[in-house]
Motif scaffolding. Sequence first.
Motif, PDB file in Angstrom:
ATOM      1  N   ILE A 242       0.859  -1.186   0.000  1.00 59.21           N
ATOM      2  CA  ILE A 242       0.000   0.000   0.000  1.00 59.21           C
ATOM      3  C   ILE A 242       0.896   1.238   0.000  1.00 59.21           C
ATOM      4  O   ILE A 242       1.849   1.317   0.783  1.00 59.21           O
ATOM      5  N   HIS A 243       0.618   2.162  -0.895  1.00 54.97           N
ATOM      6  CA  HIS A 243       1.291   3.464  -0.855  1.00 54.97           C
ATOM      7  C   HIS A 243       0.248   4.487  -0.415  1.00 54.97           C
ATOM      8  O   HIS A 243      -0.758   4.693  -1.089  1.00 54.97           O
ATOM      9  N   VAL A 244       0.478   5.092   0.753  1.00 53.42           N
ATOM     10  CA  VAL A 244      -0.436   6.103   1.285  1.00 53.42           C
ATOM     11  C   VAL A 244       0.167   7.474   1.037  1.00 53.42           C
ATOM     12  O   VAL A 244       1.329   7.730   1.379  1.00 53.42           O
ATOM     13  N   ASP A 245      -0.611   8.363   0.439  1.00 56.44           N
ATOM     14  CA  ASP A 245      -0.148   9.707   0.098  1.00 56.44           C
ATOM     15  C   ASP A 245      -1.171  10.714   0.616  1.00 56.44           C
ATOM     16  O   ASP A 245      -2.334  10.707   0.194  1.00 56.44           O
ATOM     17  N   MET A 246      -0.753  11.558   1.547  1.00 57.19           N
ATOM     18  CA  MET A 246      -1.661  12.557   2.088  1.00 57.19           C
ATOM     19  C   MET A 246      -2.020  13.587   1.010  1.00 57.19           C
ATOM     20  O   MET A 246      -1.200  13.915   0.161  1.00 57.19           O
TER      21      MET A 246
ATOM     22  N   ASP B 261       4.656  13.145   4.291  1.00 53.44           N
ATOM     23  CA  ASP B 261       3.276  12.950   3.829  1.00 53.44           C
ATOM     24  C   ASP B 261       3.033  11.689   3.001  1.00 53.44           C
ATOM     25  O   ASP B 261       1.945  11.519   2.442  1.00 53.44           O
ATOM     26  N   GLU B 262       3.990  10.790   2.912  1.00 52.67           N
ATOM     27  CA  GLU B 262       3.734   9.552   2.175  1.00 52.67           C
ATOM     28  C   GLU B 262       4.611   8.418   2.690  1.00 52.67           C
ATOM     29  O   GLU B 262       5.696   8.639   3.229  1.00 52.67           O
ATOM     30  N   ALA B 263       4.106   7.195   2.511  1.00 52.71           N
ATOM     31  CA  ALA B 263       4.838   6.023   2.984  1.00 52.71           C
ATOM     32  C   ALA B 263       4.348   4.770   2.272  1.00 52.71           C
ATOM     33  O   ALA B 263       3.207   4.700   1.793  1.00 52.71           O
TER      34      ALA B 263
ATOM     35  N   LEU C  42      -7.574  14.663   8.449  1.00 49.12           N
ATOM     36  CA  LEU C  42      -7.108  14.905   7.083  1.00 49.12           C
ATOM     37  C   LEU C  42      -7.474  13.743   6.172  1.00 49.12           C
ATOM     38  O   LEU C  42      -7.694  12.618   6.631  1.00 49.12           O
ATOM     39  N   THR C  43      -7.502  14.018   4.872  1.00 44.07           N
ATOM     40  CA  THR C  43      -7.781  12.962   3.906  1.00 44.07           C
ATOM     41  C   THR C  43      -6.486  12.443   3.298  1.00 44.07           C
ATOM     42  O   THR C  43      -5.498  13.167   3.195  1.00 44.07           O
ATOM     43  N   ALA C  44      -6.536  11.187   2.894  1.00 41.96           N
ATOM     44  CA  ALA C  44      -5.372  10.550   2.266  1.00 41.96           C
ATOM     45  C   ALA C  44      -5.845   9.720   1.089  1.00 41.96           C
ATOM     46  O   ALA C  44      -6.988   9.260   1.038  1.00 41.96           O
ATOM     47  N   SER C  45      -4.948   9.524   0.137  1.00 44.45           N
ATOM     48  CA  SER C  45      -5.224   8.646  -0.998  1.00 44.45           C
ATOM     49  C   SER C  45      -4.284   7.452  -0.918  1.00 44.45           C
ATOM     50  O   SER C  45      -3.238   7.516  -0.260  1.00 44.45           O
ATOM     51  N   ALA C  46      -4.646   6.369  -1.583  1.00 42.41           N
ATOM     52  CA  ALA C  46      -3.823   5.161  -1.496  1.00 42.41           C
ATOM     53  C   ALA C  46      -3.819   4.391  -2.809  1.00 42.41           C
ATOM     54  O   ALA C  46      -4.786   4.420  -3.575  1.00 42.41           O
ATOM     55  N   GLY C  47      -2.696   3.728  -3.042  1.00 44.33           N
ATOM     56  CA  GLY C  47      -2.570   2.808  -4.169  1.00 44.33           C
ATOM     57  C   GLY C  47      -2.197   1.451  -3.612  1.00 44.33           C
ATOM     58  O   GLY C  47      -1.403   1.363  -2.670  1.00 44.33           O
ATOM     59  N   ILE C  48      -2.772   0.407  -4.171  1.00 48.22           N
ATOM     60  CA  ILE C  48      -2.550  -0.943  -3.660  1.00 48.22           C
ATOM     61  C   ILE C  48      -2.178  -1.853  -4.818  1.00 48.22           C
ATOM     62  O   ILE C  48      -2.887  -1.915  -5.829  1.00 48.22           O
ATOM     63  N   SER C  49      -1.048  -2.556  -4.689  1.00 50.80           N
ATOM     64  CA  SER C  49      -0.653  -3.487  -5.746  1.00 50.80           C
ATOM     65  C   SER C  49       0.450  -4.433  -5.261  1.00 50.80           C
ATOM     66  O   SER C  49       0.700  -4.546  -4.052  1.00 50.80           O
ATOM     67  N   ILE C  50       1.135  -5.072  -6.220  1.00 56.27           N
ATOM     68  CA  ILE C  50       2.104  -6.111  -5.896  1.00 56.27           C
ATOM     69  C   ILE C  50       3.508  -5.572  -5.652  1.00 56.27           C
ATOM     70  O   ILE C  50       4.368  -6.294  -5.165  1.00 56.27           O
TER      71      ILE C  50
ATOM     72  N   LYS D 164       6.080  -1.645  -5.091  1.00 53.24           N
ATOM     73  CA  LYS D 164       6.082  -0.230  -4.723  1.00 53.24           C
ATOM     74  C   LYS D 164       5.815   0.672  -5.922  1.00 53.24           C
ATOM     75  O   LYS D 164       5.107   1.681  -5.801  1.00 53.24           O
ATOM     76  N   PHE D 165       6.370   0.335  -7.070  1.00 56.08           N
ATOM     77  CA  PHE D 165       6.194   1.184  -8.253  1.00 56.08           C
ATOM     78  C   PHE D 165       4.719   1.305  -8.635  1.00 56.08           C
ATOM     79  O   PHE D 165       4.194   2.415  -8.795  1.00 56.08           O
ATOM     80  N   VAL D 166       4.047   0.172  -8.796  1.00 55.91           N
ATOM     81  CA  VAL D 166       2.646   0.199  -9.219  1.00 55.91           C
ATOM     82  C   VAL D 166       1.773   0.840  -8.144  1.00 55.91           C
ATOM     83  O   VAL D 166       0.851   1.604  -8.440  1.00 55.91           O
ATOM     84  N   ALA D 167       2.064   0.564  -6.871  1.00 55.98           N
ATOM     85  CA  ALA D 167       1.280   1.134  -5.777  1.00 55.98           C
ATOM     86  C   ALA D 167       1.392   2.662  -5.770  1.00 55.98           C
ATOM     87  O   ALA D 167       0.398   3.367  -5.577  1.00 55.98           O
ATOM     88  N   LYS D 168       2.596   3.172  -6.009  1.00 53.17           N
ATOM     89  CA  LYS D 168       2.789   4.632  -6.004  1.00 53.17           C
ATOM     90  C   LYS D 168       2.050   5.282  -7.171  1.00 53.17           C
ATOM     91  O   LYS D 168       1.399   6.320  -7.005  1.00 53.17           O
TER      92      LYS D 168
END
Length: 360
Positions: free
Chosen positions: A11-15, A108-110, A141-149, A151-155
């Motif tokens: 999961i890549h979480v980006d505020m 703001d991201e991890a 605050l709100t955050a957005s997220a990407g989920i995949s297999i 780090k590259f695709v998740a980001k």
Amino acid sequence: MQEEVSNRKIIHVDMDAFYASVEQMDNPALRGKPIAVGGSEVRGVVSAASYEARKFGVKSAMSGIVAKKNCPDLIFVKPRFDRYKEISKQIQKIFYDYTDLVEPLSLDEAYLDVTHNKKGNPSATLLAQEIRARIFNEVGLTASAGISINKFVAKVASDYNKPNGQKTVNPDEVISFLEALPIRKFYGVGKVTTEKMYQLGIFTGIELRDKSVAFLEKHFGKMGNYFHDVVRGIHNSPVKSSRIAKSVAAEHTFDINLSSEIFMIEKLEMIASSLEKRLKRHNVSGKTVTLKIKYSDFTQQTRSKTLPYFIADKSLILEIVKELLYQERLKNSVRLLGISMNNLNTDEKKFVVVQLKFEF
């Protein structure tokens, strides 16, 4: 190896507009208004812009003068980094409730590896929803997220449904997702590289995938192999829970340009003090001291000296910096000074990072 890596759940979480959102949260009078954190209408650059300001083309790294021209109603707010760090720690505390494999990229991201998570939930998508909901309910605050297999695709995915959204790219969707992706959306492809890709007839992932390693290395050097792999969903870099700093720095932009070395010593002492605090906080020291000078015409110069021993003390740092400052005459008046410490003793420290892999 590749089969094991493809089973990870990242999961890549980006505020969302983090600095600006914190300011709007803390000051209700700023909510719904176009604001820029940092800079001003006469000098400096924008550190972050609210979504209301982004509609006018205001963005980070833009000069305050241009930002004000784009958005006449823009409100400039001074950054409060201590407050942003405080909020960031609250958010990271939530992350660690789910996994110990957390790799912060900035305040703001991890990245989070939730393949084997503390909640025992097999769905990374549901975990991302829960994490985002907790950030909103507990922090505000709100955050957005990407989920995949990986780090590259998740980001890349985390930017897909911004703000306050998320996107999951399942293992069987990775290739088709990347093939349809505009080349400018690929993480690591900046403006210059995008233009070069366009000139080579590469506009989306599918054209990139058609190019051989030899072709990409010929035109993009070492990055060629990276582009060849990521468009095929290959990115084996694990989520690293311990990141080793390669340099520590502190700098300051002045409201009024400085024209004499004598006036700069006091400022450099202040910067050296900030650098000392950062070095001690990270428990590191370094051998190479670099003085950064940005002139009023925005040209930049660096002067460095490497010592035979490690230092972290303000007085020793300042002694070297003074030597570097008087090394040669200034070319112009100065708008920014910075000091960085490289060649750190972190190279001598050993960190063991355990990367766990389970079925997707």
